[in-house]
Design a protein around this motif. Structure first.
Motif, PDB file in Angstrom:
ATOM      1  N   ILE A  80      22.530  99.971  -3.521  1.00  0.00           N
ATOM      2  CA  ILE A  80      22.787 101.125  -2.654  1.00  0.00           C
ATOM      3  C   ILE A  80      22.838 100.613  -1.217  1.00  0.00           C
ATOM      4  CG2 ILE A  80      21.862 103.288  -1.747  1.00  0.00           C
ATOM      5  CD1 ILE A  80      22.744 103.706  -4.556  1.00  0.00           C
ATOM      6  N   MET A  81      23.874 101.042  -0.476  1.00  0.00           N
ATOM      7  CA  MET A  81      23.988 100.702   0.944  1.00  0.00           C
ATOM      8  C   MET A  81      23.932 101.994   1.738  1.00  0.00           C
ATOM      9  SD  MET A  81      26.852  97.688   1.385  1.00  0.00           S
ATOM     10  CE  MET A  81      28.073  98.874   1.807  1.00  0.00           C
ATOM     11  N   SER A  82      23.211 101.963   2.860  1.00  0.00           N
ATOM     12  CA  SER A  82      23.151 103.162   3.689  1.00  0.00           C
ATOM     13  C   SER A  82      22.761 102.843   5.117  1.00  0.00           C
ATOM     14  CB  SER A  82      22.145 104.158   3.115  1.00  0.00           C
ATOM     15  OG  SER A  82      22.122 105.324   3.911  1.00  0.00           O
ATOM     16  N   ALA A  83      23.341 103.611   6.028  1.00  0.00           N
ATOM     17  CA  ALA A  83      22.929 103.541   7.432  1.00  0.00           C
ATOM     18  C   ALA A  83      21.899 104.619   7.721  1.00  0.00           C
ATOM     19  CB  ALA A  83      24.141 103.731   8.343  1.00  0.00           C
ATOM     20  N   ASN A  84      21.818 105.624   6.849  1.00  0.00           N
ATOM     21  CA  ASN A  84      20.963 106.785   7.103  1.00  0.00           C
ATOM     22  C   ASN A  84      19.753 106.892   6.181  1.00  0.00           C
ATOM     23  OD1 ASN A  84      22.774 107.843   9.152  1.00  0.00           O
ATOM     24  ND2 ASN A  84      24.157 108.247   7.455  1.00  0.00           N
ATOM     25  N   ALA A  85      19.928 106.583   4.921  1.00  0.00           N
ATOM     26  CA  ALA A  85      18.830 106.713   3.962  1.00  0.00           C
ATOM     27  C   ALA A  85      17.914 105.493   4.038  1.00  0.00           C
ATOM     28  CB  ALA A  85      19.374 106.861   2.549  1.00  0.00           C
ATOM     29  N   SER A  86      16.662 105.706   3.731  1.00  0.00           N
ATOM     30  CA  SER A  86      15.705 104.598   3.694  1.00  0.00           C
ATOM     31  C   SER A  86      15.552 104.134   2.248  1.00  0.00           C
ATOM     32  CB  SER A  86      14.346 105.055   4.220  1.00  0.00           C
ATOM     33  OG  SER A  86      13.768 105.978   3.318  1.00  0.00           O
ATOM     34  N   ILE A  87      14.961 102.971   2.090  1.00  0.00           N
ATOM     35  CA  ILE A  87      14.720 102.459   0.741  1.00  0.00           C
ATOM     36  C   ILE A  87      13.814 103.408  -0.051  1.00  0.00           C
ATOM     37  CG2 ILE A  87      12.776 100.970   1.382  1.00  0.00           C
ATOM     38  CD1 ILE A  87      13.965  98.907  -0.649  1.00  0.00           C
ATOM     39  N   GLU A  88      12.885 104.057   0.641  1.00  0.00           N
ATOM     40  CA  GLU A  88      11.987 105.000  -0.028  1.00  0.00           C
ATOM     41  C   GLU A  88      12.768 106.206  -0.560  1.00  0.00           C
ATOM     42  OE1 GLU A  88      11.316 103.748   3.095  1.00  0.00           O
ATOM     43  OE2 GLU A  88       9.790 102.311   2.423  1.00  0.00           O
ATOM     44  N   GLN A  89      13.710 106.713   0.231  1.00  0.00           N
ATOM     45  CA  GLN A  89      14.528 107.847  -0.206  1.00  0.00           C
ATOM     46  C   GLN A  89      15.384 107.453  -1.412  1.00  0.00           C
ATOM     47  OE1 GLN A  89      16.258 108.264   3.728  1.00  0.00           O
ATOM     48  NE2 GLN A  89      15.624 110.414   3.775  1.00  0.00           N
ATOM     49  N   VAL A  90      15.921 106.254  -1.373  1.00  0.00           N
ATOM     50  CA  VAL A  90      16.752 105.782  -2.480  1.00  0.00           C
ATOM     51  C   VAL A  90      15.911 105.641  -3.744  1.00  0.00           C
ATOM     52  CG1 VAL A  90      18.115 103.831  -3.327  1.00  0.00           C
ATOM     53  CG2 VAL A  90      18.452 104.670  -0.995  1.00  0.00           C
ATOM     54  N   LYS A  91      14.720 105.055  -3.617  1.00  0.00           N
ATOM     55  CA  LYS A  91      13.848 104.875  -4.784  1.00  0.00           C
ATOM     56  C   LYS A  91      13.458 106.204  -5.420  1.00  0.00           C
ATOM     57  CE  LYS A  91      11.723 100.428  -3.745  1.00  0.00           C
ATOM     58  NZ  LYS A  91      10.484  99.733  -3.426  1.00  0.00           N
ATOM     59  N   LYS A  92      13.303 107.250  -4.611  1.00  0.00           N
ATOM     60  CA  LYS A  92      12.977 108.576  -5.149  1.00  0.00           C
ATOM     61  C   LYS A  92      14.155 109.167  -5.912  1.00  0.00           C
ATOM     62  CE  LYS A  92       9.658 109.865  -1.588  1.00  0.00           C
ATOM     63  NZ  LYS A  92       9.418 110.707  -0.415  1.00  0.00           N
ATOM     64  N   GLY A  93      15.381 108.790  -5.501  1.00  0.00           N
ATOM     65  CA  GLY A  93      16.570 109.398  -6.083  1.00  0.00           C
ATOM     66  C   GLY A  93      17.158 108.676  -7.265  1.00  0.00           C
ATOM     67  N   VAL A  95      17.248 104.614  -9.678  1.00  0.00           N
ATOM     68  CA  VAL A  95      16.648 103.312  -9.965  1.00  0.00           C
ATOM     69  C   VAL A  95      17.676 102.226  -9.647  1.00  0.00           C
ATOM     70  CG1 VAL A  95      15.480 101.915 -11.717  1.00  0.00           C
ATOM     71  CG2 VAL A  95      15.313 104.399 -11.799  1.00  0.00           C
ATOM     72  N   ALA A  96      17.957 102.049  -8.363  1.00  0.00           N
ATOM     73  CA  ALA A  96      18.888 101.002  -7.938  1.00  0.00           C
ATOM     74  C   ALA A  96      18.200  99.647  -8.036  1.00  0.00           C
ATOM     75  CB  ALA A  96      19.355 101.263  -6.509  1.00  0.00           C
ATOM     76  N   ASP A  97      18.999  98.616  -8.199  1.00  0.00           N
ATOM     77  CA  ASP A  97      18.463  97.261  -8.315  1.00  0.00           C
ATOM     78  C   ASP A  97      18.324  96.576  -6.960  1.00  0.00           C
ATOM     79  OD1 ASP A  97      18.567  96.875 -11.400  1.00  0.00           O
ATOM     80  OD2 ASP A  97      20.486  97.773 -10.851  1.00  0.00           O
ATOM     81  N   GLY A  98      18.968  97.162  -5.959  1.00  0.00           N
ATOM     82  CA  GLY A  98      18.882  96.604  -4.621  1.00  0.00           C
ATOM     83  C   GLY A  98      19.240  97.637  -3.577  1.00  0.00           C
ATOM     84  N   PHE A  99      18.805  97.384  -2.341  1.00  0.00           N
ATOM     85  CA  PHE A  99      19.103  98.283  -1.231  1.00  0.00           C
ATOM     86  C   PHE A  99      19.479  97.434  -0.029  1.00  0.00           C
ATOM     87  CE2 PHE A  99      17.774 100.488   2.664  1.00  0.00           C
ATOM     88  CZ  PHE A  99      18.516 101.657   2.547  1.00  0.00           C
ATOM     89  N   ILE A 100      20.574  97.822   0.634  1.00  0.00           N
ATOM     90  CA  ILE A 100      21.004  97.120   1.841  1.00  0.00           C
ATOM     91  C   ILE A 100      21.193  98.153   2.943  1.00  0.00           C
ATOM     92  CG2 ILE A 100      22.852  95.782   2.902  1.00  0.00           C
ATOM     93  CD1 ILE A 100      23.238  94.443   0.153  1.00  0.00           C
ATOM     94  N   GLN A 101      20.458  97.943   4.024  1.00  0.00           N
ATOM     95  CA  GLN A 101      20.551  98.829   5.194  1.00  0.00           C
ATOM     96  C   GLN A 101      21.764  98.421   6.016  1.00  0.00           C
ATOM     97  OE1 GLN A 101      17.947 101.250   5.965  1.00  0.00           O
ATOM     98  NE2 GLN A 101      19.490 102.026   7.362  1.00  0.00           N
TER      99      GLN A 101
END
Length: 121
Positions: A80-93, A95-101
């Protein structure tokens, strides 16, 4: 050669991501919206999904949930890539394997892509 599906609505970011990945010898198929992504050719299989969160017709987090709930795709890594969402928000939504801000460091981005693709083979 690993195949990566990119779901990113911003044409400039999508083009940069494609260029970075293709330069690193990945095959890239890009989508500008959820509708095009969901209506893609079913027989085309990706080794990795890279999803933006905020899209004009949906959310990358919802797409991630859909991928992870599909028994044919559930083991395919998702970033998941985002300029607005945080890793915590993504984890709640989802089960992505990675997060890139966004904005992201190119070396970090390629390292994360390589790690997830190499772990899925």
């Amino acid at each position: 050669m690993a195949k990566i599906f990119v779901l990113e609505d911003n044409p400039a970011i999508r083009e940069v991501v494609e260029l970075i990945l293709e330069t690193a010898n990945y095959t890239v198929t890009s989508f500008a919206n959820v509708s095009d992504f969901m209506n893609r050719e079913a027989k085309e299989v990706a080794d990795l999904f890279i999803l933006d969160v905020m899209l004009p017709d949906g959310s990358g987090i919802d797409v991630c949930k859909s991928i992870k709930s599909d028994c044919m795709l559930c083991n395919t890594p998702v970033i998941i890539m985002s300029a607005n969402a945080s890793i915590e928000q993504v984890k709640k939504g989802c089960v992505a394997d990675g997060f890139i801000q966004k904005p992201f460091d190119i070396d970090f981005f390629l390292q994360k892509v390589w790690e997830l693709i190499s772990s899925s083979f």
